[in-house]
Design an enzyme around this catalytic site. Structure first.
Site, PDB file in Angstrom:
ATOM      1  N   HIS A  94       6.478  -7.944  -1.008  1.00 16.17           N
ATOM      2  CA  HIS A  94       5.409  -8.322  -1.942  1.00 16.17           C
ATOM      3  C   HIS A  94       5.139  -7.246  -2.988  1.00 16.17           C
ATOM      4  O   HIS A  94       4.072  -7.231  -3.600  1.00 16.17           O
ATOM      5  CB  HIS A  94       4.117  -8.633  -1.162  1.00 16.17           C
ATOM      6  CG  HIS A  94       4.260  -9.822  -0.258  1.00 16.17           C
ATOM      7  ND1 HIS A  94       3.388 -10.072   0.784  1.00 16.17           N
ATOM      8  CD2 HIS A  94       5.181 -10.815  -0.219  1.00 16.17           C
ATOM      9  CE1 HIS A  94       3.753 -11.193   1.401  1.00 16.17           C
ATOM     10  NE2 HIS A  94       4.852 -11.648   0.828  1.00 16.17           N
TER      11      HIS A  94
ATOM     12  N   CYS B  46       6.671  -0.942 -25.703  1.00 16.77           N
ATOM     13  CA  CYS B  46       6.478  -2.040 -26.675  1.00 16.77           C
ATOM     14  C   CYS B  46       5.015  -2.378 -26.911  1.00 16.77           C
ATOM     15  O   CYS B  46       4.703  -3.281 -27.689  1.00 16.77           O
ATOM     16  CB  CYS B  46       7.218  -3.303 -26.186  1.00 16.77           C
ATOM     17  SG  CYS B  46       6.350  -4.167 -24.874  1.00 16.77           S
TER      18      CYS B  46
ATOM     19  N   ASP C 106       0.792  -1.237   0.000  1.00 10.87           N
ATOM     20  CA  ASP C 106       0.000   0.000   0.000  1.00 10.87           C
ATOM     21  C   ASP C 106       0.822   1.284   0.000  1.00 10.87           C
ATOM     22  O   ASP C 106       0.249   2.377  -0.073  1.00 10.87           O
ATOM     23  CB  ASP C 106      -0.975  -0.011   1.207  1.00 10.87           C
ATOM     24  CG  ASP C 106      -0.251  -0.135   2.559  1.00 10.87           C
ATOM     25  OD1 ASP C 106      -0.852  -0.697   3.494  1.00 10.87           O
ATOM     26  OD2 ASP C 106       0.901   0.330   2.690  1.00 10.87           O
TER      27      ASP C 106
ATOM     28  N   THR D 190       0.378  -8.949  11.387  1.00 12.80           N
ATOM     29  CA  THR D 190       0.351  -9.976  10.353  1.00 12.80           C
ATOM     30  C   THR D 190      -0.141 -11.288  10.942  1.00 12.80           C
ATOM     31  O   THR D 190       0.209 -11.646  12.061  1.00 12.80           O
ATOM     32  CB  THR D 190       1.729 -10.177   9.685  1.00 12.80           C
ATOM     33  OG1 THR D 190       1.654 -11.239   8.725  1.00 12.80           O
ATOM     34  CG2 THR D 190       2.827 -10.480  10.679  1.00 12.80           C
ATOM     35  N   SER D 191      -0.948 -11.990  10.163  1.00 11.85           N
ATOM     36  CA  SER D 191      -1.494 -13.273  10.629  1.00 11.85           C
ATOM     37  C   SER D 191      -0.431 -14.364  10.561  1.00 11.85           C
ATOM     38  O   SER D 191      -0.622 -15.467  11.066  1.00 11.85           O
ATOM     39  CB  SER D 191      -2.701 -13.671   9.760  1.00 11.85           C
ATOM     40  OG  SER D 191      -2.288 -13.720   8.395  1.00 11.85           O
TER      41      SER D 191
ATOM     42  N   CYS E  44       8.190  -6.685 -22.043  1.00 15.34           N
ATOM     43  CA  CYS E  44       9.602  -6.236 -22.008  1.00 15.34           C
ATOM     44  C   CYS E  44      10.080  -5.975 -20.584  1.00 15.34           C
ATOM     45  O   CYS E  44      11.258  -5.666 -20.378  1.00 15.34           O
ATOM     46  CB  CYS E  44       9.767  -4.980 -22.877  1.00 15.34           C
ATOM     47  SG  CYS E  44       9.058  -3.490 -22.131  1.00 15.34           S
TER      48      CYS E  44
HETATM   49  C1  BV8 Z   1       6.418 -18.095  -3.135  1.00 13.94           C
HETATM   50  C2  BV8 Z   1       0.586  -9.068  -2.878  1.00 13.94           C
HETATM   51  C3  BV8 Z   1       7.778 -19.601  -4.365  1.00 13.94           C
HETATM   52  C4  BV8 Z   1      -0.589  -9.137  -3.772  1.00 13.94           C
HETATM   53  C5  BV8 Z   1       0.559 -11.011  -1.387  1.00 13.94           C
HETATM   54  C6  BV8 Z   1       6.140 -22.273   2.084  1.00 13.94           C
HETATM   55  C7  BV8 Z   1       7.256 -21.656   1.557  1.00 13.94           C
HETATM   56  C8  BV8 Z   1       7.154 -20.838   0.435  1.00 13.94           C
HETATM   57  C9  BV8 Z   1       5.879 -20.604  -0.145  1.00 13.94           C
HETATM   58  C10 BV8 Z   1       4.767 -21.225   0.386  1.00 13.94           C
HETATM   59  C11 BV8 Z   1       4.896 -22.038   1.489  1.00 13.94           C
HETATM   60  N1  BV8 Z   1       3.654 -22.492   1.780  1.00 13.94           N
HETATM   61  C12 BV8 Z   1       2.756 -21.966   0.917  1.00 13.94           C
HETATM   62  C13 BV8 Z   1       3.397 -21.202   0.046  1.00 13.94           C
HETATM   63  C14 BV8 Z   1       2.775 -20.501  -1.075  1.00 13.94           C
HETATM   64  C15 BV8 Z   1       2.295 -19.109  -0.721  1.00 13.94           C
HETATM   65  C16 BV8 Z   1       1.693 -19.012   0.649  1.00 13.94           C
HETATM   66  O1  BV8 Z   1       2.341 -18.568   1.595  1.00 13.94           O
HETATM   67  N2  BV8 Z   1       0.434 -19.380   0.772  1.00 13.94           N
HETATM   68  C17 BV8 Z   1      -0.212 -19.296   2.056  1.00 13.94           C
HETATM   69  C18 BV8 Z   1      -1.511 -18.546   1.934  1.00 13.94           C
HETATM   70  C19 BV8 Z   1      -0.371 -20.687   2.607  1.00 13.94           C
HETATM   71  N3  BV8 Z   1       3.390 -18.169  -0.835  1.00 13.94           N
HETATM   72  C20 BV8 Z   1       3.670 -17.666  -2.059  1.00 13.94           C
HETATM   73  O2  BV8 Z   1       3.104 -18.007  -3.078  1.00 13.94           O
HETATM   74  C21 BV8 Z   1       4.788 -16.644  -2.139  1.00 13.94           C
HETATM   75  N4  BV8 Z   1       5.655 -17.010  -3.223  1.00 13.94           N
HETATM   76  O3  BV8 Z   1       6.554 -18.734  -2.153  1.00 13.94           O
HETATM   77  O4  BV8 Z   1       7.023 -18.402  -4.322  1.00 13.94           O
HETATM   78  C22 BV8 Z   1       8.617 -19.477  -5.568  1.00 13.94           C
HETATM   79  C23 BV8 Z   1      10.007 -19.428  -5.417  1.00 13.94           C
HETATM   80  C24 BV8 Z   1      10.783 -19.347  -6.557  1.00 13.94           C
HETATM   81  C25 BV8 Z   1      10.189 -19.272  -7.831  1.00 13.94           C
HETATM   82  C26 BV8 Z   1       8.804 -19.282  -7.961  1.00 13.94           C
HETATM   83  C27 BV8 Z   1       7.996 -19.391  -6.829  1.00 13.94           C
HETATM   84  C28 BV8 Z   1       4.252 -15.260  -2.502  1.00 13.94           C
HETATM   85  C29 BV8 Z   1       3.384 -14.719  -1.414  1.00 13.94           C
HETATM   86  C30 BV8 Z   1       3.013 -13.256  -1.737  1.00 13.94           C
HETATM   87  C31 BV8 Z   1       1.552 -13.155  -2.068  1.00 13.94           C
HETATM   88  N5  BV8 Z   1       1.177 -11.745  -2.273  1.00 13.94           N
HETATM   89  N6  BV8 Z   1       0.259  -9.720  -1.616  1.00 13.94           N
HETATM   90  C32 BV8 Z   1      -1.693  -8.209  -3.312  1.00 13.94           C
HETATM   91  O5  BV8 Z   1      -1.624  -7.640  -2.201  1.00 13.94           O
HETATM   92  O6  BV8 Z   1      -2.636  -8.049  -4.096  1.00 13.94           O
HETATM   93  S1  BV8 Z   1       0.233 -11.669   0.114  1.00 13.94           S
HETATM   94  C33 BV8 Z   1      -0.932 -10.787   0.981  1.00 13.94           C
HETATM   95  O7  BV8 Z   1      -1.022 -11.452   2.237  1.00 13.94           O
HETATM   96  C34 BV8 Z   1      -0.564  -9.353   1.352  1.00 13.94           C
HETATM   97  O8  BV8 Z   1       0.726  -8.966   0.937  1.00 13.94           O
HETATM   98  C35 BV8 Z   1      -0.618  -9.385   2.894  1.00 13.94           C
HETATM   99  O9  BV8 Z   1       0.208  -8.468   3.494  1.00 13.94           O
HETATM  100  C36 BV8 Z   1      -0.102 -10.751   3.063  1.00 13.94           C
HETATM  101  C37 BV8 Z   1      -0.049 -11.384   4.382  1.00 13.94           C
HETATM  102  O10 BV8 Z   1      -1.242 -11.193   5.040  1.00 13.94           O
HETATM  103  P1  BV8 Z   1      -1.181 -10.280   6.349  1.00 13.94           P
HETATM  104  O11 BV8 Z   1      -0.384  -9.067   6.029  1.00 13.94           O
HETATM  105  O12 BV8 Z   1      -0.735 -11.108   7.489  1.00 13.94           O
HETATM  106  O13 BV8 Z   1      -2.670  -9.820   6.480  1.00 13.94           O
HETATM  107  P2  BV8 Z   1      -3.853 -10.633   7.170  1.00 13.94           P
HETATM  108  O14 BV8 Z   1      -5.117  -9.958   6.773  1.00 13.94           O
HETATM  109  O15 BV8 Z   1      -3.678 -12.091   6.941  1.00 13.94           O
HETATM  110  O16 BV8 Z   1      -3.597 -10.402   8.744  1.00 13.94           O
HETATM  111  C38 BV8 Z   1      -3.707  -9.109   9.281  1.00 13.94           C
HETATM  112  C39 BV8 Z   1      -3.440  -9.246  10.774  1.00 13.94           C
HETATM  113  O17 BV8 Z   1      -3.516  -7.942  11.347  1.00 13.94           O
HETATM  114  C40 BV8 Z   1      -4.477 -10.098  11.482  1.00 13.94           C
HETATM  115  O18 BV8 Z   1      -3.818 -11.011  12.354  1.00 13.94           O
HETATM  116  C41 BV8 Z   1      -5.281  -9.094  12.315  1.00 13.94           C
HETATM  117  O19 BV8 Z   1      -5.676  -9.616  13.565  1.00 13.94           O
HETATM  118  C42 BV8 Z   1      -4.287  -7.991  12.526  1.00 13.94           C
HETATM  119  N7  BV8 Z   1      -4.875  -6.658  12.684  1.00 13.94           N
HETATM  120  C43 BV8 Z   1      -5.999  -6.150  12.104  1.00 13.94           C
HETATM  121  N8  BV8 Z   1      -6.170  -4.879  12.512  1.00 13.94           N
HETATM  122  C44 BV8 Z   1      -5.129  -4.568  13.328  1.00 13.94           C
HETATM  123  C45 BV8 Z   1      -4.305  -5.694  13.448  1.00 13.94           C
HETATM  124  N9  BV8 Z   1      -3.200  -5.710  14.219  1.00 13.94           N
HETATM  125  C46 BV8 Z   1      -2.895  -4.571  14.883  1.00 13.94           C
HETATM  126  N10 BV8 Z   1      -3.637  -3.438  14.810  1.00 13.94           N
HETATM  127  C47 BV8 Z   1      -4.760  -3.401  14.061  1.00 13.94           C
HETATM  128  N11 BV8 Z   1      -5.484  -2.272  14.026  1.00 13.94           N
HETATM  129 ZN    ZN Z   2       6.939  -3.397 -22.794  1.00 10.05          ZN
END
Ligand code: BV8
Ligand code: ZN
Length: 243
Positions: free
Chosen positions: A121, A152, A106, A190-191, A132
């Site tokens: 991320h 391109c 954000d 973060t969760s 490209c």
């Molecule tokens: C990858 C961008 C490999 C897009 C996002 C093990 C190892 C490696 C990978 C994996 C693995 N197991 C599974 C995977 C695959 C996957 C994954 O993790 N899946 C999960 C769901 C099981 N991971 C991937 O695919 C990653 N890539 O591993 O690639 C690879 C390697 C080489 C070559 C090719 C491939 C990529 C992950 C990135 C995904 N993109 N975002 C977009 O935003 O549109 S992730 C998305 O979730 C956001 O970025 C967000 O930030 C992120 C994490 O969520 P949180 O930030 O924790 O948000 P959430 O809502 O869950 O929680 C908020 C928390 O705040 C809550 O606890 C709440 O209680 C609290 N809260 C709320 N209000 C407040 C508060 N706390 C304090 N104050 C408040 N007021």
């Molecule tokens: Zn281009």
């Protein structure tokens, strides 16, 4: 441990630290009005973000996925950093060796004035050509169909990391090295469900570094924390990081 004694011990850990690594997630931006990824505000036209934030979803229907990102950019244009973002700027200014790793796309940490940021991320205000690779900043919003590359003519995509995609070159190494040097690891809003970003808390723990967790409620990573502070980040961080 009572909240006030947990706060006191977390403050002492940070006051004594020369090197601090911070990991933030969507929760730190919640009080700025940004819906969290898994919170109630998540669905887009009935679709779960988890199914939209993938290359497959994008290339299957660029218009639908781009409309979701355009909607989020429009919403973000009305959001400002909150007290938690500003508290981290102050912490950076008073810490010799500081690294802020964020899962958020954000742009609010940069807007608040943080400098030493690793965007794990990507960034919703960057677009990249799928042909490209040309990358540019684009803060516009207002739906008029997917953008195309000026160089391109290729289809441009949001400059974020989707599920199944590798994190930006060097980002994991940079954060891993920072955790290796740190005297304290601070996790905020973060969760702890998304990997590999979620792995750094365990690394800090294995290295015997104090882990301070600030979140609205207990998470997957609570068991790794040395000190747990539950509540709103916008209320806790200014109390944790006073001058
Ligand atoms: C990858 C961008 C490999 C897009 C996002 C093990 C190892 C490696 C990978 C994996 C693995 N197991 C599974 C995977 C695959 C996957 C994954 O993790 N899946 C999960 C769901 C099981 N991971 C991937 O695919 C990653 N890539 O591993 O690639 C690879 C390697 C080489 C070559 C090719 C491939 C990529 C992950 C990135 C995904 N993109 N975002 C977009 O935003 O549109 S992730 C998305 O979730 C956001 O970025 C967000 O930030 C992120 C994490 O969520 P949180 O930030 O924790 O948000 P959430 O809502 O869950 O929680 C908020 C928390 O705040 C809550 O606890 C709440 O209680 C609290 N809260 C709320 N209000 C407040 C508060 N706390 C304090 N104050 C408040 N007021
Ligand atoms: Zn281009």
């Amino acid at each position: 441990m009572s909240f006030s004694s947990a706060l006191a011990s977390a403050k002492q850990i940070l006051d004594e630290a020369d090197a601090i690594t911070v990991m933030t997630g969507a929760g730190i931006s919640a009080e700025s009005g940004v819906p969290t990824f898994r919170g109630t505000g998540g669905l887009w036209k009935g679709k779960d973000p988890m199914t939209l934030a993938t290359p497959e979803a994008f290339f299957a229907d660029p218009d639908f996925v781009w409309e979701w990102y355009d909607h989020r950019r429009a919403e973000l244009s009305r959001c400002a950093p909150n007290a938690a973002h500003h508290a981290l700027v102050q912490l950076e200014e008073q810490t010799a060796d500081f690294t802020l790793a964020t899962q958020n796309v954000d742009g609010l940490h940069r807007a608040a004035g943080s400098r030493r940021i690793v965007h794990l991320h990507g960034d919703i205000f960057t677009v990249r050509c799928t042909d490209c690779g040309n990358e540019r900043v684009d803060r516009t919003h207002g739906w008029s169909g997917p953008p195309h590359c000026a160089r391109c003519g290729g289809l441009e995509r949001p400059g974020v990391v989707w599920f199944g995609e590798a994190l930006p070159e060097g980002s994991l190494e940079a954060v891993g090295e920072a955790v290796g040097r740190c005297d304290a690891f601070l996790i905020i809003g973060t969760s702890g469900l998304v990997w590999p970003a979620a792995g750094f808390a365990g690394l800090a723990r294995r290295l015997g570094r104090p882990v301070i967790l600030v979140n609205l409620e207990p998470t997957e990573q609570s068991s790794l924390a040395t000190v747990e502070l539950y509540g709103r980040a916008g209320e806790i961080l200014p109390r944790l990081i006073s001058g």
